[in-house]
Motif scaffolding. Structure first.
Motif, mmCIF file in Angstrom:
data_model
loop_
_atom_site.group_PDB
_atom_site.id
_atom_site.type_symbol
_atom_site.label_atom_id
_atom_site.label_comp_id
_atom_site.label_asym_id
_atom_site.label_seq_id
_atom_site.Cartn_x
_atom_site.Cartn_y
_atom_site.Cartn_z
ATOM 1 N N ARG A 1 28.824 40.187 -73.086
ATOM 2 C CA ARG A 1 29.332 41.220 -73.988
ATOM 3 C C ARG A 1 30.450 40.688 -74.866
ATOM 4 N NH1 ARG A 1 31.393 45.511 -70.291
ATOM 5 N NH2 ARG A 1 32.242 46.327 -72.258
ATOM 6 N N LEU A 2 31.241 39.753 -74.328
ATOM 7 C CA LEU A 2 32.315 39.150 -75.115
ATOM 8 C C LEU A 2 31.724 38.387 -76.309
ATOM 9 C CD1 LEU A 2 35.426 37.339 -73.633
ATOM 10 C CD2 LEU A 2 34.326 36.521 -75.706
ATOM 11 N N ILE A 3 30.702 37.553 -76.057
ATOM 12 C CA ILE A 3 30.050 36.808 -77.139
ATOM 13 C C ILE A 3 29.418 37.774 -78.137
ATOM 14 C CG2 ILE A 3 28.150 35.245 -77.706
ATOM 15 C CD1 ILE A 3 30.456 33.749 -76.546
ATOM 16 N N SER A 4 28.754 38.801 -77.616
ATOM 17 C CA SER A 4 28.124 39.791 -78.490
ATOM 18 C C SER A 4 29.173 40.513 -79.331
ATOM 19 C CB SER A 4 27.331 40.800 -77.650
ATOM 20 O OG SER A 4 26.818 41.831 -78.448
ATOM 21 N N GLY A 5 30.301 40.869 -78.708
ATOM 22 C CA GLY A 5 31.367 41.550 -79.441
ATOM 23 C C GLY A 5 31.973 40.676 -80.515
ATOM 24 N N ALA A 6 32.171 39.389 -80.193
ATOM 25 C CA ALA A 6 32.705 38.454 -81.180
ATOM 26 C C ALA A 6 31.762 38.340 -82.375
ATOM 27 C CB ALA A 6 32.931 37.084 -80.543
ATOM 28 N N SER A 7 30.463 38.264 -82.100
ATOM 29 C CA SER A 7 29.474 38.199 -83.184
ATOM 30 C C SER A 7 29.505 39.472 -84.009
ATOM 31 C CB SER A 7 28.074 37.991 -82.602
ATOM 32 O OG SER A 7 28.020 36.815 -81.816
ATOM 33 N N GLY A 8 29.669 40.597 -83.332
ATOM 34 C CA GLY A 8 29.714 41.876 -84.032
ATOM 35 C C GLY A 8 30.941 42.044 -84.898
ATOM 36 N N ILE A 9 31.986 41.284 -84.616
ATOM 37 C CA ILE A 9 33.191 41.327 -85.444
ATOM 38 C C ILE A 9 33.032 40.475 -86.692
ATOM 39 C CG2 ILE A 9 35.611 40.581 -85.573
ATOM 40 C CD1 ILE A 9 35.922 41.465 -82.664
ATOM 41 N N ILE A 10 32.638 39.221 -86.495
ATOM 42 C CA ILE A 10 32.730 38.272 -87.612
ATOM 43 C C ILE A 10 31.499 38.252 -88.516
ATOM 44 C CG2 ILE A 10 31.830 36.236 -86.399
ATOM 45 C CD1 ILE A 10 34.164 34.671 -87.810
ATOM 46 N N PHE A 11 30.305 38.457 -87.946
ATOM 47 C CA PHE A 11 29.108 38.329 -88.772
ATOM 48 C C PHE A 11 29.045 39.367 -89.890
ATOM 49 C CE2 PHE A 11 26.356 35.921 -85.435
ATOM 50 C CZ PHE A 11 27.139 34.795 -85.643
ATOM 51 N N PRO A 12 29.325 40.654 -89.637
ATOM 52 C CA PRO A 12 29.297 41.610 -90.747
ATOM 53 C C PRO A 12 30.319 41.296 -91.845
ATOM 54 C CG PRO A 12 29.207 42.767 -88.647
ATOM 55 C CD PRO A 12 29.531 41.338 -88.342
ATOM 56 N N ILE A 13 31.477 40.771 -91.451
ATOM 57 C CA ILE A 13 32.493 40.416 -92.451
ATOM 58 C C ILE A 13 31.988 39.276 -93.329
ATOM 59 C CG2 ILE A 13 34.842 39.572 -92.802
ATOM 60 C CD1 ILE A 13 35.564 40.819 -90.079
ATOM 61 N N ILE A 14 31.396 38.256 -92.697
ATOM 62 C CA ILE A 14 30.876 37.117 -93.453
ATOM 63 C C ILE A 14 29.711 37.546 -94.348
ATOM 64 C CG2 ILE A 14 29.643 34.925 -93.222
ATOM 65 C CD1 ILE A 14 31.349 34.312 -90.791
ATOM 66 N N LYS A 15 28.856 38.407 -93.829
ATOM 67 C CA LYS A 15 27.726 38.876 -94.620
ATOM 68 C C LYS A 15 28.211 39.623 -95.856
ATOM 69 C CE LYS A 15 23.311 41.315 -94.237
ATOM 70 N NZ LYS A 15 22.420 42.131 -93.366
ATOM 71 N N ALA A 16 29.259 40.449 -95.708
ATOM 72 C CA ALA A 16 29.814 41.176 -96.849
ATOM 73 C C ALA A 16 30.436 40.221 -97.865
ATOM 74 C CB ALA A 16 30.859 42.187 -96.367
#
Length: 543
Positions: free
Chosen positions: A500-515
């Motif tokens: 869940r930690l890895i998933s949460g980290a991905s959920g934080i940074i990936f949408p920001i980078i995509k934007a």
């Protein structure tokens, strides 16, 4: 915390794993096609039509000839904040005729825009305006101190390879802006005028200038080959030139602590408090700015005393003991201000004759103090693009050429933006146990020293704003957090928490980078606009 010897053995694995995750992310499924920016060319009118409401008025002048109260310049700059003032001086120094229109030329009184990172100071040097931080009682900043649950760590900027004058600077925002305005006004070809821009003037799809009301209330028009809008985070012109997607994750509540001795002199201080961070830094030899982050768009009322109660009962107990008395005294004094924290990725409509800069164009959470560094970096990029051009009057050709600006700025700007928005989410407390583990892992990772400290701090300082470095360290923190959970003996619960930690980290940074735009951020050289050459008509340099 993990033993140093064990970490020396594991750290290459952590960094390598983070690098692999970064590369997989970059190449697998996150390589979007270039955006069309909702702009289409109407073949019947040769106008650029935008899928938006345009706050412009059509000009009937037919050319840039002006009479009466109308004025003509090479460049109109709307707004004389940090970005507008620096831009006016920079273009004026290159012998452009610059007309700056600012709503209020008196000294601003703001609670942000007071901390300039070392990377931003390097841009001041590059633009020749480093003297603007002199004679305003600006304080040098050499790093950060981080506080969490009674523990504290000092994070020094990696300044060893730079001149001794290079460091961060903190100051009163208004004093800094006034110094920059004064410097711009010393150039005979730069004109500063107090006035409120009402609208942009458009003719056949090209912005020809602005309509504005001067200090006396008279409505005038000003014309220029290029209009650059720098009217700040509350811009009323940006909708004509971009697709604004503004988010307000939190608000800052600002106080000034007087005669306060911070635990670490000449350092910024970040307290990982509940529910969100507290930021402190000196703004003069006798004053410390304290910014309390309040999540959401509403803050306790200052008028009825709710804010005072909140600061004393919720925030004060979490402050370092060295500043507690000064913090309470500042609350009792009552000069409490608040402002919303905005973030907005750059999403421009390439428009002939006009350009967006500064907070009107792009914003990020102010926790990391990266806004001025981005704005000054953008000015350097734009200056270098415009220098080969003598004539700016061909709006369509110039617009096509300046599309390269959006690509060339992206690696630096997107790195600072992503770091600010991601770090804010990591530093906030959460009811999610995995998010809190990520927060603790970040604090412990920065405590390790070596590349685990210097790498993230070089990103924070703007000295090494590289996107891949950012993603590597971000996932190194996540992997480090998982390793902490699994050692010495993994259990199903801890393994699930690590996932869940890895998933949460991905959920934080990936949408920001995509934007921000993956292709422009990580692979700018693959974007055709990266290679745009100056229009042939203007290849000679300004004289």
């Amino acid at each position: 915390m993990m033993e140093p010897q064990l970490w020396d053995w594991i750290s290459p694995l952590v960094i390598s794993t983070a690098l692999v995750i970064s590369l997989v992310f970059a190449f697998y499924g996150f390589f979007p096609k270039p955006k069309r920016n909702s702009v289409r060319l109407n073949p019947t009118t040769s106008r650029f039509d935008h899928d938006r409401t345009v706050s412009t008025v059509t000009s009937n002048v037919g050319s840039l000839n002006a009479s009466g109260g109308d004025t003509v310049a090479d460049v109109i700059v709307v707004g004389a904040g940090v970005a507008g003032s620096a831009l006016a001086y920079t273009l004026g120094k290159d012998n452009r005729r610059v007309h700056v229109i600012e709503r209020d030329l008196s000294e601003p009184d703001r609670i942000v825009g007071e901390l300039l990172q070392p990377g931003g100071y390097l841009k001041l040097l590059e633009l020749g305006i480093e003297d603007c931080v002199e004679e305003i009682d600006a304080q040098r900043v050499y790093g950060y101190a981080l506080f969490k649950d009674g523990k504290r760590i000092r994070l020094a900027y990696p300044l060893e390879k730079f001149h001794t004058d290079v460091s961060g600077r903190s100051f009163h925002n208004g004093r800094f802006i006034q110094r920059m305005r004064e410097k711009a006004a010393t150039l005979p070809n730069v004109r500063l005028e107090q006035g409120t821009v009402v609208s942009l003037l458009e003719e056949n799809g090209t912005i020809k200038g602005v309509r504005y009301k001067n200090k006396a209330g008279e409505e005038l028009t000003a014309f220029a080959a290029l209009t650059i809008v720098c009217d700040g985070c509350f811009s009323n012109l940006r909708r004509s030139l971009c697709n604004p997607q503004v988010e307000v994750p939190s608000c800052f509540v600002g106080l000034v602590l007087e005669n306060c001795h911070l635990p670490y002199a000449n350092h910024g201080h970040v307290v990982l408090a509940d529910p969100s961070p507290i930021l402190m830094y000196p703004i003069s030899s006798t004053e410390v700015r304290c910014l309390v982050d309040v999540p959401g768009q509403k803050v306790p009322s200052i008028a009825n005393g709710e804010m005072e109660n909140y600061l004393k009962t919720v925030v004060a107990p979490q402050m370092p003991p060295e500043v507690f008395d000064s913090f309470i005294a500042a609350i009792d004094k009552g000069n409490i201000k608040s402002m919303p924290n905005r973030s907005m990725p750059a999403s421009p409509y390439p428009t002939p004759g006009a350009l967006l800069m500064g907070d009107a164009f792009n914003m990020r959470h102010p926790l990391t103090g990266g806004g001025m560094t981005v704005a000054l970096s953008d000015i350097v990029v734009l200056r270098n693009l415009l220098r080969p051009l003598r004539d700016l009057s061909d709006g369509s050709s110039l617009c096509k050429y300046l599309e390269s600006f959006y690509t060339l700025r992206k690696p630096v700007a997107a790195t600072i933006n992503t770091l600010a928005n991601a770090l804010y989410k990591v530093f906030c407390s959460s009811k999610d146990e995995a998010r809190n583990e990520m927060r603790q892992a970040c604090f412990d990772y920065l405590s390790l020293g070596g590349m685990c400290t210097s790498g993230p701090v070089s990103l924070l300082s703007g000295l090494n704003p590289r996107p891949l470095t950012l993603v590597c360290h971000f996932f190194a923190v996540a992997v480090y957090g998982v390793i902490r959970l699994l050692l010495p003996f993994p259990s199903p619960k801890r393994m699930w928490l690590g996932a869940r930690l890895i998933s949460g980290a991905s959920g934080i940074i990936f949408p920001i980078i995509k934007a921000e735009g993956v292709r422009q951020m990580f692979f700018p050289a693959t974007v055709p606009a990266y290679y745009r050459a100056p229009p042939v008509k203007g290849e000679t340099k300004c004289s």
